[in-house]
Design a protein around this motif. Structure first.
Motif, mmCIF file in Angstrom:
data_model
loop_
_atom_site.group_PDB
_atom_site.id
_atom_site.type_symbol
_atom_site.label_atom_id
_atom_site.label_comp_id
_atom_site.label_asym_id
_atom_site.label_seq_id
_atom_site.Cartn_x
_atom_site.Cartn_y
_atom_site.Cartn_z
ATOM 1 N N SER A 1 11.405 0.416 -1.742
ATOM 2 C CA SER A 1 10.987 -0.077 -3.058
ATOM 3 C C SER A 1 10.502 1.062 -3.951
ATOM 4 O O SER A 1 10.735 1.047 -5.157
ATOM 5 C CB SER A 1 9.881 -1.125 -2.916
ATOM 6 O OG SER A 1 10.372 -2.259 -2.241
ATOM 7 N N ALA A 2 9.826 2.059 -3.369
ATOM 8 C CA ALA A 2 9.312 3.171 -4.178
ATOM 9 C C ALA A 2 10.445 4.066 -4.668
ATOM 10 O O ALA A 2 10.366 4.643 -5.752
ATOM 11 C CB ALA A 2 8.301 3.982 -3.376
ATOM 12 N N GLY A 3 11.487 4.210 -3.859
ATOM 13 C CA GLY A 3 12.669 4.961 -4.294
ATOM 14 C C GLY A 3 12.460 6.469 -4.392
ATOM 15 O O GLY A 3 13.235 7.158 -5.042
ATOM 16 N N LYS A 4 11.439 6.995 -3.726
ATOM 17 C CA LYS A 4 11.198 8.446 -3.735
ATOM 18 C C LYS A 4 11.799 9.035 -2.454
ATOM 19 O O LYS A 4 11.827 8.351 -1.427
ATOM 20 C CB LYS A 4 9.685 8.687 -3.757
ATOM 21 C CG LYS A 4 9.288 9.966 -4.456
ATOM 22 C CD LYS A 4 7.799 10.054 -4.649
ATOM 23 C CE LYS A 4 7.405 9.729 -6.070
ATOM 24 N NZ LYS A 4 6.030 10.081 -6.405
ATOM 25 N N PRO A 5 12.276 10.309 -2.478
ATOM 26 C CA PRO A 5 12.821 10.882 -1.231
ATOM 27 C C PRO A 5 11.815 10.752 -0.084
ATOM 28 O O PRO A 5 10.659 11.171 -0.229
ATOM 29 C CB PRO A 5 13.054 12.349 -1.601
ATOM 30 C CG PRO A 5 13.251 12.343 -3.081
ATOM 31 C CD PRO A 5 12.362 11.252 -3.598
ATOM 32 N N SER A 6 12.257 10.157 1.010
ATOM 33 C CA SER A 6 11.337 9.823 2.114
ATOM 34 C C SER A 6 12.025 10.039 3.447
ATOM 35 O O SER A 6 13.232 9.808 3.573
ATOM 36 C CB SER A 6 10.925 8.346 2.056
ATOM 37 O OG SER A 6 10.553 7.955 0.766
ATOM 38 N N ASP B 1 0.847 -1.200 0.000
ATOM 39 C CA ASP B 1 0.000 0.000 0.000
ATOM 40 C C ASP B 1 0.885 1.252 0.000
ATOM 41 O O ASP B 1 0.722 2.167 -0.829
ATOM 42 C CB ASP B 1 -0.897 -0.055 1.257
ATOM 43 C CG ASP B 1 -1.893 1.097 1.351
ATOM 44 O OD1 ASP B 1 -1.906 1.951 0.450
ATOM 45 O OD2 ASP B 1 -2.646 1.140 2.337
ATOM 46 N N THR B 2 1.853 1.294 0.900
ATOM 47 C CA THR B 2 2.734 2.469 1.010
ATOM 48 C C THR B 2 3.505 2.677 -0.290
ATOM 49 O O THR B 2 3.522 3.777 -0.850
ATOM 50 C CB THR B 2 3.711 2.282 2.197
ATOM 51 O OG1 THR B 2 2.949 2.005 3.371
ATOM 52 C CG2 THR B 2 4.560 3.524 2.406
ATOM 53 N N GLU B 3 4.145 1.621 -0.759
ATOM 54 C CA GLU B 3 4.958 1.735 -1.991
ATOM 55 C C GLU B 3 4.114 2.254 -3.155
ATOM 56 O O GLU B 3 4.499 3.204 -3.849
ATOM 57 C CB GLU B 3 5.559 0.367 -2.351
ATOM 58 C CG GLU B 3 6.280 0.375 -3.698
ATOM 59 C CD GLU B 3 6.779 -1.012 -4.120
ATOM 60 O OE1 GLU B 3 6.830 -1.913 -3.268
ATOM 61 O OE2 GLU B 3 7.128 -1.171 -5.300
ATOM 62 N N GLU B 4 2.966 1.643 -3.355
ATOM 63 C CA GLU B 4 2.176 1.981 -4.530
ATOM 64 C C GLU B 4 1.567 3.380 -4.422
ATOM 65 O O GLU B 4 1.512 4.111 -5.420
ATOM 66 C CB GLU B 4 1.085 0.929 -4.771
ATOM 67 C CG GLU B 4 1.625 -0.473 -5.054
ATOM 68 C CD GLU B 4 2.571 -0.540 -6.259
ATOM 69 O OE1 GLU B 4 2.490 0.326 -7.146
ATOM 70 O OE2 GLU B 4 3.414 -1.457 -6.298
ATOM 71 N N LEU C 1 9.114 1.512 5.805
ATOM 72 C CA LEU C 1 10.485 1.537 5.286
ATOM 73 C C LEU C 1 10.625 0.609 4.081
ATOM 74 O O LEU C 1 11.271 0.958 3.084
ATOM 75 C CB LEU C 1 11.488 1.135 6.380
ATOM 76 C CG LEU C 1 11.734 2.177 7.476
ATOM 77 C CD1 LEU C 1 12.641 1.607 8.555
ATOM 78 C CD2 LEU C 1 12.347 3.457 6.909
ATOM 79 N N MET C 2 10.008 -0.568 4.159
ATOM 80 C CA MET C 2 10.058 -1.502 3.020
ATOM 81 C C MET C 2 9.447 -0.852 1.787
ATOM 82 O O MET C 2 10.021 -0.871 0.691
ATOM 83 C CB MET C 2 9.299 -2.795 3.364
ATOM 84 C CG MET C 2 9.979 -3.653 4.414
ATOM 85 S SD MET C 2 8.826 -4.806 5.212
ATOM 86 C CE MET C 2 8.609 -6.024 3.934
ATOM 87 N N GLY C 3 8.268 -0.267 1.966
ATOM 88 C CA GLY C 3 7.581 0.372 0.846
ATOM 89 C C GLY C 3 8.396 1.528 0.293
ATOM 90 O O GLY C 3 8.499 1.705 -0.931
ATOM 91 N N ALA C 4 8.983 2.319 1.182
ATOM 92 C CA ALA C 4 9.734 3.504 0.748
ATOM 93 C C ALA C 4 11.001 3.106 -0.004
ATOM 94 O O ALA C 4 11.358 3.723 -1.010
ATOM 95 C CB ALA C 4 10.086 4.360 1.961
ATOM 96 N N ARG D 1 19.119 4.410 -1.251
ATOM 97 C CA ARG D 1 20.543 4.744 -1.130
ATOM 98 C C ARG D 1 20.961 4.814 0.337
ATOM 99 O O ARG D 1 22.075 4.438 0.688
ATOM 100 C CB ARG D 1 20.816 6.092 -1.802
ATOM 101 C CG ARG D 1 20.660 6.035 -3.312
ATOM 102 C CD ARG D 1 21.333 7.235 -3.957
ATOM 103 N NE ARG D 1 21.417 7.048 -5.392
ATOM 104 C CZ ARG D 1 20.486 7.523 -6.248
ATOM 105 N NH1 ARG D 1 19.447 8.194 -5.804
ATOM 106 N NH2 ARG D 1 20.621 7.312 -7.534
ATOM 107 N N ILE D 2 20.051 5.310 1.169
ATOM 108 C CA ILE D 2 20.400 5.434 2.600
ATOM 109 C C ILE D 2 20.506 4.051 3.240
ATOM 110 O O ILE D 2 21.348 3.801 4.093
ATOM 111 C CB ILE D 2 19.363 6.331 3.299
ATOM 112 C CG1 ILE D 2 19.607 7.774 2.821
ATOM 113 C CG2 ILE D 2 19.479 6.253 4.814
ATOM 114 C CD1 ILE D 2 18.608 8.762 3.290
#
Ligand code: FES
Length: 566
Positions: A137-142, A105-108, A132-135, A253-254
């Motif tokens: 995978s999404a790869g957007k600044p979070s 849900d978070t990633e999408e 954190l898992m979703g973020a 990256r982090i």
């Protein structure tokens, strides 16, 4: 110059006419009362997880306002959106089953909606790893913002905090030491404020791990939920999210090999929750980084336990915050860390530690290196013929006199079997026996609940027995304690040797040798494998089917196979 559309102009809905899509979106966005000037700003999405079924996030409306204040002041437009929220004690069969659903849900939603950066508001056990898992995978600044821990309550002059004290009082009640009237008084005093469990349970461990990874603002993991600093942290997080826009500081990256090792060091030094191994493995796995249990043992051998909080020690998270928090701990183990890891602020961990924190540290809560609570890390991985792919023991919360132990297995074949027999006065059990629970792992229908803390059989509890060796493929709450071997992998439902144990078999635990072995002849085990077992009908539809088809073992963080990076 970057010509990529930003803000609400990004990621347009596809109607086959881009200009029409932009026009329609602007029009609908204006229906929410935003001015054109506001809609021209970059957008910070806020993954918002307030829920009537999540007591730990009760204060999120107030925190959300503070995040928005920070975003607006820094020049962007904050827009919150709901995602699944997982309130630990409100989910059946267990919150872990839905962690991956929340991560999807978070990633999408982060990917599909028009935002240039995102603040992830989480806190209760599974919400932080899911986000954190979703973020990753999404790869957007979070950037993460955690709920912060509850304050303690009081019962007859004694401080109480969820949920180590929940278990302690329940054990006393089971043993007949306190009556129904008192346990009902205690019930009302264990969880008295907003925020996550007050001890170093899974939620607090994950908050500390998020700080060690560099995914939350420095010094914010341990701020109590109801403290004004929590709101200041929320405001600062909103502003920090704006600074992340157009940066290369994305979670994938982090979260890297070195920051994951730093997080493992912190996990060991805080005597953190066993659940965190599963979650960190899953988060790292999304960035393509394997977490090896053998590697965990190497780190464990060289990382002392320094934080004196329940369930390992005496204090509560509010004490940890007042003592100096994660910053003070990081400074204490600085030589063990990779200081060149970049954090969400753009500073390296080393740069952070140069200027961060006050000089005073409460040494009753955060020990000096020369005077650790335990000389070695809180968690240890075990291997052997009973757990070929590993198992976990939280040695810092266990009875050391049971570390080298051989005993007779008393087997419960399922959670239902455990519930129906453990308090039976006719149960043949001795304090030296080893309690075994089967079919409670990730592949079972119970989806790996926190049932590894098997209750001491009533007939022994009433005689004063407080700890026994207990083995299962289940998990244990981060707030629990005891000589408990967990996460046995492969689990019984996927054909692991745990499922072959019979009452009367001998089992040998050796923490020194990092082994857990079933002392049964190989031929006999082969014979038992051939005896057909009752097969459980797999779910035919919905999320339960997806879970059954895709769930990986505890050694792979219980992620779904298809969510791993290809
Ligand atoms: Fe939410 Fe413990 S129930 S952190």
């Amino acid at each position: 110059m970057n010509d990529k559309p930003t803000g609400i102009a990004s990621g347009l809905t596809n109607y086959g006419d881009r200009d029409f899509s932009a026009y329609l979106r602007r029009s609908f966005a204006q229906s929410m009362g935003y001015s054109r000037a506001m809609l021209a700003r970059p957008v910070v999405g806020i993954a918002y997880t307030a829920s009537g079924f999540n007591n730990c996030h009760r204060h999120f409306p107030e925190m959300l306002e503070a995040v928005k204040r920070g975003v607006l002041t820094a020049g962007a437009l904050p827009i919150e959106f709901p995602t699944i929220s997982l309130g630990e004690v409100f989910l059946n069969p267990t919150s872990l089953k839905f962690r991956n659903l929340m991560s999807i849900d978070t990633e999408e939603m982060v990917r599909a909606q028009p935002m240039d950066a995102v603040v992830l508001m989480g806190g209760c056990d599974k919400t932080v790893p899911a986000q954190l898992m979703g973020a990753v995978s999404a790869g957007k600044p979070s950037i993460m913002l955690v709920a912060g821990p509850m304050m303690t309550g009081r019962h007859r002059g004694e401080r109480l905090g969820a949920c180590t004290d929940c278990r302690r009082f329940w054990a006393q009640y089971r043993a007949g030491k306190i009556d129904g009237n008192e346990i009902s008084q205690v019930e009302g005093k264990l969880a008295t404020t907003a925020g996550t469990c007050a001890v170093m349970g899974t939620a607090s461990t994950m908050a500390c791990i998020a700080e060690a990874l560099g995914m939350i603002l420095p010094g914010t993991a341990a701020i109590p939920a109801v403290h004004a600093d929590r709101l200041r942290a929320a405001e600062a997080t909103g502003a920090a999210a704006v600074r992340l826009i157009n940066s290369q500081l994305t979670p994938d990256r982090i979260v890297n090999e070195k920051s994951v090792e730093n997080a493992l060091r912190v996990l060991l030094a805080i005597g953190g929750s066993t659940n965190a191994i599963i979650h960190l493995t899953a988060v790292a796995g999304r960035a393509g980084i394997p977490v090896s249990l053998k590697g965990l043992n190497e780190l464990s051998d060289t990382t002392p336990v320094l934080v004196n909080l329940k369930p390992v020690g005496n204090g509560y998270m509010e004490d940890f915050f007042a003592a100096g928090g994660v910053g003070a701990l990081l400074r204490e183990i600085k030589d063990l860390l990779h200081l060149d890891c970049v954090t969400i602020t753009g500073e390296t961990l080393g740069e952070r530690l140069e200027h961060d924190g006050c000089e005073w540290v409460d040494r009753t809560i955060i020990s000096e290196r020369k005077n650790p609570l335990e000389p070695e890390g809180g968690l240890v991985a075990l291997f052997g013929n009973l757990a070929p792919q590993g198992a976990i023991l939280k040695r810092s919360a266990a009875d050391a006199s049971l570390f080298e132990h051989e005993g007779r297995a008393v087997v419960f074949s399922s959670l239902d079997d455990l519930a129906s027999r453990v308090d039976d006065q006719g149960l043949e059990v001795d304090p030296k026996d080893i309690l075994v629970l089967q079919n409670a792992g990730p592949h079972s229908t119970s989806a790996m609940p926190e049932a590894g803390y098997l209750p001491i059989p009533k007939k022994l509890a009433t005689k004063g027995v407080k700890d026994m060796v207990r083995i299962s493929d289940a998990r244990m709450s981060g707030t629990a304690f005891g000589t408990i071997v967990l996460h046995v992998t492969p689990d019984s439902a996927s054909g692991g040797p745990l499922g072959l144990i019979k009452t009367g078999d001998r089992i040998k635990l050796s923490v020194k040798q990092r082994r857990i072995d079933l002392l049964v002849d190989e031929n006999e085990l082969e014979r038992r494998k051939t005896i057909s077992k009752k097969t459980v009908q797999p779910p035919t539809r919905g999320y339960a089917r997806l879970y059954a088809e895709e769930i990986l073992g505890a050694d792979q963080g219980c992620d779904f196979a298809f969510l791993k990076p290809r």
